[in-house]
Design an enzyme around this catalytic site. Structure first.
Site, mmCIF file in Angstrom:
data_model
loop_
_atom_site.group_PDB
_atom_site.id
_atom_site.type_symbol
_atom_site.label_atom_id
_atom_site.label_comp_id
_atom_site.label_asym_id
_atom_site.label_seq_id
_atom_site.Cartn_x
_atom_site.Cartn_y
_atom_site.Cartn_z
ATOM 1 C CG HIS A 74 -0.354 0.072 2.549
ATOM 2 N ND1 HIS A 74 -0.084 -1.057 3.287
ATOM 3 C CD2 HIS A 74 0.050 1.119 3.321
ATOM 4 C CE1 HIS A 74 0.454 -0.709 4.443
ATOM 5 N NE2 HIS A 74 0.559 0.622 4.501
ATOM 6 C CG HIS B 292 3.635 4.919 5.081
ATOM 7 N ND1 HIS B 292 2.618 5.526 5.769
ATOM 8 C CD2 HIS B 292 3.235 3.627 4.921
ATOM 9 C CE1 HIS B 292 1.656 4.643 6.041
ATOM 10 N NE2 HIS B 292 2.006 3.490 5.522
ATOM 11 C CD GLU C 144 3.288 -0.076 7.133
ATOM 12 O OE1 GLU C 144 2.773 0.878 6.512
ATOM 13 O OE2 GLU C 144 2.630 -0.872 7.827
HETATM 14 CO CO CO Z 1 0.964 1.747 6.206
#
Ligand code: CO
Length: 142
Positions: free
Chosen positions: A8, A83, A132
């Site tokens: 994502h 992110h 991440e």
């Molecule tokens: Co995230």
């Protein structure tokens, strides 16, 4: 370590409710999950799904002024890309891999919005991109 799928892109927003309307009405998103709180991380999140199990957009709204997202929104009042999140097969192995390269990891490995372990890498060690790393969900993506 082997790079996995781009799970994502995290997008900060001052209002998840308004962002959902935008993704639905402007971009034509038809599959958006209900928002839920992640109190440990000080945020409310929901996911915009793209077809065929494609990369999701994670909409993130701060729960309070102490949320890390709060500072981001002070600099970027409209919100914006916060992110990127890549999957890996084994989070423990990934942590060792990045540590061995001197990459700074922000805090402990913890359970993320998909219910699998995650950690964040410092943007200054990642070409300016807060990154991440999450362990691939064992069964399905949601
Ligand atoms: Co995230």
């Amino acid at each position: 370590m082997k790079l996995g799928r781009l799970n994502h892109i995290g997008v900060a927003t001052p209002s998840i409710a308004q962002a959902i309307v935008h993704y639905r009405d402007v971009l034509g998103a038809s599959d958006i999950t209900a928002p839920f709180d992640l109190p440990e991380q000080g945020v409310k999140v929901c996911f915009v799904n793209t077809p065929d199990g494609g990369t999701q957009i994670e909409l993130i709204e701060p729960l309070s002024e102490s949320s890390p997202i709060h500072g981001f929104l002070e600099k970027n009042p409209l919100g914006g890309q916060h992110h990127v999140c890549f999957e890996v097969a084994d989070i423990t192995q990934a942590r060792v891999w990045f540590e061995a390269q001197g990459k700074r990891i922000l805090g402990p490995t913890r359970i993320g919005a998909h219910g699998t372990p995650i950690f964040f890498l410092h943007p200054k060690d990642m070409l300016g991109q807060l990154t991440e790393i999450m362990e691939t969900p064992k069964v399905t993506h949601d």
